[in-house]
Write an enzyme that holds these catalytic residues in place. Structure first.
Site: not given
Ligand code: TEU
Length: 545
Positions: A21, A29, A194, A322-323
């Site tokens: 930030d 940012d 995505d 990030h997921d």
């Molecule tokens: O992720 C798609 C996806 O496969 C996720 O739903 C994954 O299965 C989930 O995060 C597991 O908990 C993409 C992006 O990377 C994610 O951040 C988004 O939320 C999603 O698409 C919707 O755009």
């Protein structure tokens, strides 16, 4: 096999909200990223992938886009973007943008128009039905939302604020190609796409068998009948006209289907992120229904992909993003063997065949976080399941434990820059709490410690560049069945390498060393004598002489 820059590159993923930030509002940012470009250059990566930075109401932190041609207010201005891009290029790096076009935000002008009336010209940009089918959203609950204005339901595979676009409509596809050109003409170097396998829906939208969600994704939502036609069109209209990198988020794609997307002769995508190892500990109830995973299974998944793609296709190699949880917490040992396992996992992602992707903070060994209260979590996925559990009177303590293990906020806590307040991420109140271990694990300390995980990444990134066999060479597993050992060989006409990884807390004595003479090159224990046993989480790379 075709040799090209996007196979040789190493990607570093930035989640802009949590990176740096610069203006004290508690949200990362673009100027913050620009400030840290020298840090990334020092690390030695080649390509930066930015999670979405477009205008968004942030229901899903930018994966819900309301204007594809504008920068999110909290992230800065288009001028900040231009400066960032120039700064990246000036340092010889490249920029990959996130292309989220399976869905938009419900605040996108197209959707606002679409919901006005059944005869609105934008109606057919989205998927409307008088009656829903039984599909479930990725984020729990029905995938359909009733809209009172026109008394119909719209489809949203993700949150109810992320309506799915109707790719059957050629106008939608033209809009997508046009916004891609907008960014490419600015000079960006490619896209991470995505949930791209979801853009073509099965005709008639048949009901699914919801007893196994993963199966529904693989067999119903993904790989629809027109997906390859759409991707070829996109390639012809846009990608093939620029020298760019195209990376698909390959959810729902099996190894056998892989080359349909990335085969050299297909003219669709350059590579995909495959998911087998990411879903490895998900039970039938989904990600919060946690099953133990085995390293044999991990090995089998990477081996299977390698074999199925052969010389024709290409993948990304990653262990977190990030997921998904932090790799050192999920696949390593983030306690006693934090440093060793952090380096071992670096060895793995940088020496399998494919384009590696490092998620921000992995180079510091950043770990999962365990907030004690649901109120401290921010992710919509966690919020939705928390609500579902409360409504159903289910066990919230058990859920909190599962969120500690699997929740997406594990990887979204602020980047740990130094030991000062809020880890040096912001002067204000961060949008999500920092991981309390920032006093131990932060960039300042890592840069001051020549044995840090950071410097191991730096060293290995350089090593990889001068040993291209690790990029293009063939791959074969050495051991087959030892759960604790991941060992493989990479080779081509220039030579052969053996990689030995002890994926356990124990000393491994029965290592199946090859008969050839081995020359030790790089590893994660100090140069001390290399015995026949592998120490806990030890990694070694040898050249076969
Ligand atoms: O992720 C798609 C996806 O496969 C996720 O739903 C994954 O299965 C989930 O995060 C597991 O908990 C993409 C992006 O990377 C994610 O951040 C988004 O939320 C999603 O698409 C919707 O755009």
């Amino acid at each position: 096999m075709q040799k090209t820059w996007w196979k040789e590159a190493v990607i570093y993923q930035i989640y802009p909200r949590s990176f740096k930030d610069s203006d004290g509002d508690g949200i990362g940012d673009l100027r913050g990223i620009t400030e840290k470009l020298d840090y990334l250059k020092t690390l030695g990566i080649d390509v930066i992938w930015l999670s979405p930075i477009y205008q968004s109401p942030n229901d899903d932190n930018g994966y819900d886009i309301s204007d594809y041609r504008a920068i999110m207010d909290e992230f800065g201005s288009m001028q900040d973007f231009d400066e960032l891009l120039a700064g990246i290029h000036a340092r010889g790096m490249k920029l990959l943008m996130d292309l989220v076009v399976n869905h938009t935000s419900d605040e996108h002008a197209w959707f606002k128009a679409s919901r006005q009336s059944k005869d609105n010209p934008y109606r057919d940009y989205y998927i409307w039905r008088p009656q829903p089918n039984n599909w479930r959203s990725f984020f729990f609950g029905s995938a359909w939302e009733f809209d009172e204005q026109t008394e119909e339901y719209f489809l949203h595979l993700f949150t109810r604020r992320q309506p799915d676009l109707n790719w059957e409509n050629p106008k939608v596809r033209e809009e997508v190609y046009s916004l891609m050109r907008f960014w490419l003409d600015k000079g960006v170097d490619g896209f991470r796409m995505d949930v791209i396998p979801l853009i073509s829906k099965p005709p008639g939208l048949p009901d699914a068998d919801n007893s196994d969600f993963q199966k529904v994704v693989d067999e119903v939502y993904a790989n629809g009948p027109r997906v390859h036609e759409f991707l070829k069109e996109m390639n012809q209209e846009v990608s093939s006209r620029y020298d760019i990198m195209t990376v698909g988020e390959g959810i729902g794609i099996s190894p056998e289907q892989g080359n349909l997307y990335v085969g050299e002769n297909r003219q669709e995508l350059n590579m995909i992120f495959h998911f087998g190892h990411m879903f490895i500990d998900h039970g039938p109830g989904g990600k919060f229904d946690i099953f133990p995973f085995s390293w044999n299974k991990v090995k089998e998944i990477f081996g299977h992909w390698h074999q199925a793609l052969g010389e024709a296709g290409w993948v990304n190699i990653y262990l977190d993003n990030h997921d998904f949880p932090r790799m050192v917490s999920r696949f390593g040992n983030d306690g006693q063997y934090h440093r060793e396992s952090g380096k071992l996992l670096a060895t793995l992602i940088l020496s399998l065949r494919g384009t590696p992707c490092i998620y921000q903070g992995s180079e510091l060994g950043m770990t999962n976080v365990a907030f004690e209260r649901f109120e401290d979590y921010r992710d919509i996925e966690t919020m939705n399941i928390w609500q579902e559990y409360r409504e159903a009177g289910k066990d919230l303590d058990a859920l909190l434990k599962a969120v500690h293990r699997q929740g997406r906020d594990n990887v979204r806590t602020p980047m740990q820059w130094d030991g000062s307040a809020n880890a040096g991420f912001t002067n204000g109140e961060p949008w999500i709490k920092v991981n309390p271990n920032y006093t131990h694990y932060n960039a300042e300390q890592a840069l001051a410690d020549e044995d840090s995980i950071f410097y191991y990444y730096q060293k290995f990134l350089q090593f990889r560049k001068v040993n291209p066999t690790l990029i293009y060479g063939d791959y074969e597993q050495i051991d087959q069945n030892d759960e604790k050992l991941y060992a493989y060989r990479r080779w081509d006409a220039d030579g052969a390498y053996c990689i030995f990884l002890n994926c356990s807390d124990e000393v491994l004595n029965n290592v199946p060393w090859p008969k050839e003479k081995l020359n030790y090159l790089i590893g994660n224990y100090s140069a001390a004598e290399k015995g026949m046993a592998l120490r806990p989480w030890e990694s070694r790379v040898y050249r076969v002489e």
